[in-house]
Design an enzyme around this catalytic site. Structure first.
Site, PDB file in Angstrom:
ATOM      1  N   GLU A  17       0.834  -1.214   0.000  1.00 48.31           N
ATOM      2  CA  GLU A  17       0.000   0.000   0.000  1.00 48.31           C
ATOM      3  C   GLU A  17       0.862   1.255   0.000  1.00 48.31           C
ATOM      4  OE1 GLU A  17       1.123  -1.088   2.753  1.00 48.31           O
ATOM      5  OE2 GLU A  17       0.107  -0.337   4.540  1.00 48.31           O
ATOM      6  N   ASP A  36       7.118   3.850   2.409  1.00 51.15           N
ATOM      7  CA  ASP A  36       7.451   4.854   3.427  1.00 51.15           C
ATOM      8  C   ASP A  36       8.973   4.923   3.568  1.00 51.15           C
ATOM      9  OD1 ASP A  36       7.274   6.636   5.565  1.00 51.15           O
ATOM     10  OD2 ASP A  36       6.979   5.048   7.042  1.00 51.15           O
ATOM     11  N   LYS A  51       5.873   7.998  -0.420  1.00 51.04           N
ATOM     12  CA  LYS A  51       6.144   9.240   0.311  1.00 51.04           C
ATOM     13  C   LYS A  51       7.470   9.810  -0.173  1.00 51.04           C
ATOM     14  CE  LYS A  51       3.766   7.816   4.493  1.00 51.04           C
ATOM     15  NZ  LYS A  51       3.886   7.672   5.959  1.00 51.04           N
TER      16      LYS A  51
END
Ligand code: G4P
Ligand code: MG
Length: 171
Positions: free
Chosen positions: A95, A98, A126
């Protein structure tokens, strides 16, 4: 930290956009590998568009006594099926990218099975300094939406989905 709420509707459309990017790229995966648990639902939606089977893997940052660990470890991995990964094209789905630690770990572990190619698909990346690095063998990286260093709230974590959707409509 700023929070960003996504609805199931937005997740579905994001997964569809990713599947369309995959198809447009010419990368034609033989198998989807979903990184649990966050990658399960996105992978399943992508399967609707790509029509490829899903294998699931689980990695965790805690040990058997619930103590945090420095690096990821396998809690569930491809066993019988892994022999079939050699010379296959894998679409690795999670998903969120990071720190990139989990993705690096999974790519390196999968490479031990000599796939023909590994591509990555994430709903959200991100844009921040990463701890993990992706091996140069990863030629395709598909992303639904790139965000800053915000905290993303996914609908599957909602206790009250109506309230969650309310919050999503305000951001
Ligand atoms: P990465 O390598 O893919 O970048 O992930 P990383 O290991 O850095 O992430 C550690 C955990 O933190 C992962 O969950 C990831 O899903 C979660 N995470 C990171 N950023 C966010 C965020 O903005 N929102 C949410 N909701 N989760 C985030 P995990 O331990 O693998 O658990 P699971 O939820 O996937 O089961
Ligand atoms: Mg995850």
């Amino acid at each position: 930290m700023e929070k960003r709420y996504f609805t199931y509707q937005q997740i579905h459309k994001s997964a569809q956009r990713i599947a369309e990017q995959v198809e447009a790229s010419g990368f034609d995966p033989d198998v989807i590998v979903a990184i649990g648990t966050g990658g399960f639902i996105p992978a399943r939606i992508m399967r609707t568009y790509l029509g490829k089977p899903i294998l699931a893997v689980g990695v965790a940052y805690y040990d058997i006594n619930d103590k945090p660990t420095e690096s990821p470890r396998k809690v569930q991995w491809i066993e019988e099926a892994e022999k079939k990964l050699s010379d296959k094209k894998i679409l690795l789905v999670d998903e969120v990218d990071d720190t990139r630690t989990t993705l690096e770990y999974c790519v390196r572990e999968l490479m031990r099975h000599h796939p023909e190619e590994i591509a990555i698909a994430v709903l959200n990346n991100k844009d921040k300094p990463k701890k993990g690095t992706l091996p140069s063998e990863v030629k395709h990286y598909f992303v639904g939406e790139t965000l800053g260093d915000t905290w993303i709230v996914y609908p599957w974590d909602a206790h009250d989905i109506d309230e969650h959707d309310q919050l999503a409509s305000h951001t």
